[in-house]
Motif scaffolding. Structure first.
Motif, mmCIF file in Angstrom:
data_model
loop_
_atom_site.group_PDB
_atom_site.id
_atom_site.type_symbol
_atom_site.label_atom_id
_atom_site.label_comp_id
_atom_site.label_asym_id
_atom_site.label_seq_id
_atom_site.Cartn_x
_atom_site.Cartn_y
_atom_site.Cartn_z
ATOM 1 N N PRO A 39 0.794 -1.243 0.000
ATOM 2 C CA PRO A 39 0.000 0.000 0.000
ATOM 3 C C PRO A 39 0.819 1.281 0.000
ATOM 4 O O PRO A 39 0.463 2.213 -0.707
ATOM 5 C CB PRO A 39 -0.852 -0.111 1.266
ATOM 6 C CG PRO A 39 -0.893 -1.566 1.587
ATOM 7 C CD PRO A 39 0.405 -2.142 1.104
ATOM 8 N N THR A 43 5.444 2.225 5.997
ATOM 9 C CA THR A 43 4.342 1.637 6.777
ATOM 10 C C THR A 43 4.867 0.343 7.404
ATOM 11 O O THR A 43 5.751 -0.311 6.836
ATOM 12 C CB THR A 43 3.116 1.336 5.888
ATOM 13 O OG1 THR A 43 3.559 0.634 4.733
ATOM 14 C CG2 THR A 43 2.395 2.608 5.487
ATOM 15 N N PRO A 44 4.330 -0.010 8.577
ATOM 16 C CA PRO A 44 4.986 -1.080 9.354
ATOM 17 C C PRO A 44 4.924 -2.468 8.719
ATOM 18 O O PRO A 44 5.943 -3.179 8.660
ATOM 19 C CB PRO A 44 4.247 -1.040 10.693
ATOM 20 C CG PRO A 44 2.956 -0.336 10.429
ATOM 21 C CD PRO A 44 3.219 0.613 9.299
ATOM 22 N N VAL A 45 3.739 -2.880 8.271
ATOM 23 C CA VAL A 45 3.621 -4.244 7.729
ATOM 24 C C VAL A 45 4.480 -4.381 6.474
ATOM 25 O O VAL A 45 5.220 -5.371 6.295
ATOM 26 C CB VAL A 45 2.138 -4.581 7.436
ATOM 27 C CG1 VAL A 45 2.030 -5.944 6.770
ATOM 28 C CG2 VAL A 45 1.306 -4.539 8.715
ATOM 29 N N CYS A 46 4.415 -3.373 5.623
ATOM 30 C CA CYS A 46 5.203 -3.403 4.376
ATOM 31 C C CYS A 46 6.692 -3.487 4.667
ATOM 32 O O CYS A 46 7.442 -4.175 3.971
ATOM 33 C CB CYS A 46 4.937 -2.149 3.548
ATOM 34 S SG CYS A 46 3.228 -1.938 3.070
ATOM 35 N N ARG A 123 -2.652 -5.610 -1.181
ATOM 36 C CA ARG A 123 -1.462 -6.466 -1.295
ATOM 37 C C ARG A 123 -1.737 -7.544 -2.336
ATOM 38 O O ARG A 123 -2.244 -8.619 -2.010
ATOM 39 C CB ARG A 123 -1.136 -7.110 0.056
ATOM 40 C CG ARG A 123 -0.727 -6.118 1.102
ATOM 41 C CD ARG A 123 -0.251 -6.768 2.388
ATOM 42 N NE ARG A 123 -0.254 -5.773 3.444
ATOM 43 C CZ ARG A 123 0.697 -4.859 3.611
ATOM 44 N NH1 ARG A 123 1.724 -4.831 2.806
ATOM 45 N NH2 ARG A 123 0.603 -3.968 4.574
ATOM 46 N N ALA A 142 -4.610 -4.662 3.283
ATOM 47 C CA ALA A 142 -3.430 -3.916 3.736
ATOM 48 C C ALA A 142 -2.971 -4.359 5.119
ATOM 49 O O ALA A 142 -1.775 -4.342 5.429
ATOM 50 C CB ALA A 142 -3.747 -2.422 3.750
ATOM 51 N N SER A 143 -3.896 -4.793 5.942
ATOM 52 C CA SER A 143 -3.563 -5.070 7.345
ATOM 53 C C SER A 143 -2.938 -6.444 7.570
ATOM 54 O O SER A 143 -2.505 -6.744 8.687
ATOM 55 C CB SER A 143 -4.829 -4.935 8.195
ATOM 56 O OG SER A 143 -5.859 -5.706 7.611
HETATM 57 C C1 BEZ Z 1 1.264 -1.389 6.708
HETATM 58 O O1 BEZ Z 1 1.978 -1.693 5.768
HETATM 59 O O2 BEZ Z 1 1.651 -1.487 7.859
HETATM 60 C C2 BEZ Z 1 -0.145 -0.933 6.472
HETATM 61 C C3 BEZ Z 1 -0.434 -0.178 5.363
HETATM 62 C C4 BEZ Z 1 -1.722 0.275 5.194
HETATM 63 C C5 BEZ Z 1 -2.700 -0.068 6.118
HETATM 64 C C6 BEZ Z 1 -2.397 -0.857 7.211
HETATM 65 C C7 BEZ Z 1 -1.100 -1.295 7.402
#
Ligand code: BEZ
Length: 213
Positions: A39, A43-46, A123, A142-143
């Motif tokens: 996304p 960003t944290p997850v990415c 994603r 995204a989450s």
């Molecule tokens: C993430 O990459 O952490 C993320 C990006 C968008 C929405 C939620 C998490």
């Protein structure tokens, strides 16, 4: 624009990436490919996903797979973020990230799902075979960070089908028995699968994984 479906030729495109301008089909060459979107930068997850993919490079190389990421941020942003990924994930990003600021590739690959987010990509994962056809599409929100072990597992399955005429059953993992594809007649199995086979039903024939010693 029609949605991409399995078996379609992966749409070609020109794009800027962190490793220079690319033409997607030329960049793929004779390799398998993984194109995956995230996304947004920073960003944290990415951050964890891209670090994980960098650490899996040897696994992708072993399977002749080139990996390329995409987000709708620009090159400068990508490059700054790569420093953060390298620092926080203790790795070195070793694959290109497409800077899709005009969303050309995201739209081409239907990576923006407006009811999830009107601007950012979901994603998406596309696995592309050397003949440029799309073999797999997965979409995560995204989450949820993706499971790259699962991606390798599916690539192994796709390559077993492409090169060895076997499919893989539920929850298959590397080393487990495989399913002889329905297109192979039972009479032809001994010649094609010298390790033997078990006919559970005429339509369900199992054989040891053909590409292992
Ligand atoms: C993430 O990459 O952490 C993320 C990006 C968008 C929405 C939620 C998490």
């Amino acid at each position: 624009m029609a949605a991409i479906r399995l078996g379609d030729v992966a749409p070609n495109f020109d794009a800027q990436s962190t490793e220079g301008d690319i033409n997607f089909h030329e960049w793929l060459g004779d390799s398998w490919g993984v194109l995956f979107s995230h996304p947004a930068d920073y960003t944290p997850v990415c951050t964890t996903e891209l670090g994980t993919v960098a650490k899996y490079k040897a696994e992708f190389d072993k399977r002749n797979v080139k990996v390329i990421a995409l987000s709708v941020d620009g090159i400068e942003s990508h490059n700054g973020w790569i420093n953060d990924i390298n620092e926080t994930q203790q790795t070195t990003v070793n694959f290109p990230i497409i800077a899709d600021e005009d969303r050309k590739v995201s739209v081409l690959y239907d990576m923006i799902h407006p009811n999830a987010d009107s601007q950012l990509t979901v994603r998406s994962v596309f696995v592309i075979a050397p003949d440029k056809t799309v073999k797999l599409m997965i979409t995560y929100p995204a989450s949820t960070g993706r499971n790259f072990d699962e991606l390798l597992r599916v690539i192994d399955s796709l390559q077993l089908t492409a090169y060895h005429k076997v499919a893989t059953p539920a929850n298959w993992n590397n080393g487990d028995d495989c399913v002889v594809v329905p297109a192979v007649e039972t009479v032809d199995i001994p010649a094609l699968f010298p390790k033997g086979f078990k006919e559970v039903k005429p339509y369900l024939r199992l054989t040891p994984q053909p590409n292992l010693n």
